[in-house]
Design a protein around this motif. Structure first.
Motif, mmCIF file in Angstrom:
data_model
loop_
_atom_site.group_PDB
_atom_site.id
_atom_site.type_symbol
_atom_site.label_atom_id
_atom_site.label_comp_id
_atom_site.label_asym_id
_atom_site.label_seq_id
_atom_site.Cartn_x
_atom_site.Cartn_y
_atom_site.Cartn_z
ATOM 1 N N ARG A 5 15.874 63.976 26.874
ATOM 2 C CA ARG A 5 15.068 65.218 26.329
ATOM 3 C C ARG A 5 15.335 66.471 26.860
ATOM 4 N NH1 ARG A 5 13.473 67.757 21.805
ATOM 5 N NH2 ARG A 5 11.534 69.016 21.905
ATOM 6 N N LEU A 6 15.424 66.599 28.085
ATOM 7 C CA LEU A 6 15.847 67.693 28.891
ATOM 8 C C LEU A 6 17.204 68.181 28.594
ATOM 9 C CD1 LEU A 6 14.209 67.027 32.456
ATOM 10 C CD2 LEU A 6 13.521 68.908 31.131
ATOM 11 N N ASP A 7 17.791 67.184 28.492
ATOM 12 C CA ASP A 7 19.268 67.766 28.095
ATOM 13 C C ASP A 7 19.566 68.313 26.735
ATOM 14 O OD1 ASP A 7 20.541 66.682 30.690
ATOM 15 O OD2 ASP A 7 21.007 64.864 29.891
ATOM 16 N N GLU A 8 18.931 67.584 25.965
ATOM 17 C CA GLU A 8 18.757 68.093 24.574
ATOM 18 C C GLU A 8 18.181 69.671 24.309
ATOM 19 O OE1 GLU A 8 19.113 68.745 20.322
ATOM 20 O OE2 GLU A 8 20.103 67.494 21.640
ATOM 21 N N LEU A 9 17.150 69.823 25.135
ATOM 22 C CA LEU A 9 16.200 71.267 25.049
ATOM 23 C C LEU A 9 17.477 72.134 25.817
ATOM 24 C CD1 LEU A 9 12.840 69.960 26.014
ATOM 25 C CD2 LEU A 9 13.418 71.262 23.833
ATOM 26 N N ASP A 10 18.005 71.759 26.909
ATOM 27 C CA ASP A 10 18.984 72.679 27.540
ATOM 28 C C ASP A 10 20.019 73.018 26.634
ATOM 29 O OD1 ASP A 10 17.479 72.765 30.033
ATOM 30 O OD2 ASP A 10 18.832 71.214 31.010
ATOM 31 N N ALA A 11 20.584 72.360 25.711
ATOM 32 C CA ALA A 11 21.566 72.557 24.800
ATOM 33 C C ALA A 11 21.067 73.503 23.717
ATOM 34 C CB ALA A 11 22.010 71.202 24.186
ATOM 35 N N ARG A 12 20.107 73.241 23.466
ATOM 36 C CA ARG A 12 19.286 73.973 22.320
ATOM 37 C C ARG A 12 19.085 75.369 22.780
ATOM 38 N NH1 ARG A 12 14.829 70.582 19.531
ATOM 39 N NH2 ARG A 12 14.569 72.517 18.119
ATOM 40 N N ILE A 13 18.558 75.565 23.953
ATOM 41 C CA ILE A 13 18.286 76.795 24.545
ATOM 42 C C ILE A 13 19.428 77.554 24.707
ATOM 43 C CG2 ILE A 13 17.508 78.053 26.504
ATOM 44 C CD1 ILE A 13 15.336 75.691 26.837
ATOM 45 N N ALA A 14 20.672 76.937 25.263
ATOM 46 C CA ALA A 14 21.892 77.800 25.363
ATOM 47 C C ALA A 14 22.577 78.117 24.171
ATOM 48 C CB ALA A 14 22.802 76.588 26.216
#
Length: 276
Positions: free
Chosen positions: A60-69
């Motif tokens: 979930r953290l990886d997905e959020l980091d990708a969406r923020i970027a």
């Protein structure tokens, strides 16, 4: 009388002291092996439980980091922001065609823990906790002290003890106190070790001490590798209650997830405000 007979050996200067030194070294080595093996089990269990319980949170953290970027890149159009967004998204995307071919064995992070366990002939089901219960720990220590192969007097007895301890180690890794209790009953009912010679010759005792020292060095290297590993270093932060450490890490990760979600929501509001 033969010069190598037990009666003659007992008259050798210092033989009795050597015999005591060997017995003391054997006992110390067995205790050290128990300590190293129990730590190895905790490192392995922590690693598997960490992946099982916290893997979805990391995802979930990886997905959020990708969406923020991606949100930042869409807003700025900067080539470096776009490159960073692609990189973050690439870390989330599965490996093309690989997961389809090895479904249930490999994901985007590599081989799954359960697949590794099967290949290494370890228990497939994850352990219930990092540190086996106190009952299992006591039973394990007692069995290893009684059945350790280094206490064997011949090769056949050593092989029997080694095979028995494989089962003991597996039961301990599973935290299976009833299985350890059954193994203790089996050991008590099994054949007793062969007769022990009264005293060994001085040369044999010195050779035995040398072997014990080499074994101790090997165990020390194993212990150092465990302690220097990422999981081992984490366990050293909570030596009294490693299971509580998992809960603490999970709480920290969930806090990071909430922080990322707030950041993503803020970026989304900014974008909507600029479009209005």
């Amino acid at each position: 009388m033969n010069a190598n007979s037990p009666a003659q050996a007992s008259d050798e200067p210092g033989t009795e002291r050597l015999e005591k030194a060997v017995r003391a070294a054997e006992t110390a080595l067995i205790e050290y092996e128990i300590a190293v093996e129990t730590f190895r089990v905790e490192v392995e269990n922590f690693s598997r439980l960490h992946h099982q319980r916290l893997g979805p949170v990391y995802a979930r953290l990886d997905e959020l980091d990708a969406r923020i970027a991606e949100a930042i890149a869409a807003r700025t159009g900067d080539p470096e922001d776009i490159r960073r967004a692609d990189e973050k998204r690439g870390a989330v995307l599965p490996m093309p065609k690989v997961e389809e071919l090895f479904f249930g064995w490999i994901d985007s992070t590599g081989m799954l823990p359960e697949a590794q366990a099967m290949l290494n002939e370890q228990p497939v089901s994850p352990p219930s906790r990092v540190r086996p219960g106190e009952e299992a720990r006591r039973a394990y220590r007692d069995l290893v002290r009684k059945a350790h192969p280094d206490l064997a007097q011949d090769e056949a007895e050593r092989e029997r003890r080694e095979a028995f301890l494989v089962r003991v180690n597996k039961a301990y890794a599973d935290g299976d106190a009833p299985a350890l209790a059954a193994l203790a009953e089996e050991w008590e009912a099994g054949p007793l070790p062969g007769p022990v010679a009264e005293l060994l010759r001085g040369e044999e005792l010195y050779a035995r001490l040398e072997w014990l020292a080499q074994r101790k060095e090997m165990l020390a290297r194993t212990a150092a590798e465990l302690e220097e590993s990422a999981i081992g270093a984490m366990l050293k932060l909570a030596p009294d209650d490693p299971d509580a450490l998992l809960e603490e890490i999970a709480e920290q990760l969930l806090g990071q997830v909430a922080e990322r979600e707030r950041e993503l929501a803020r970026l989304s509001e900014q974008e909507q405000g600029e479009q209005a």
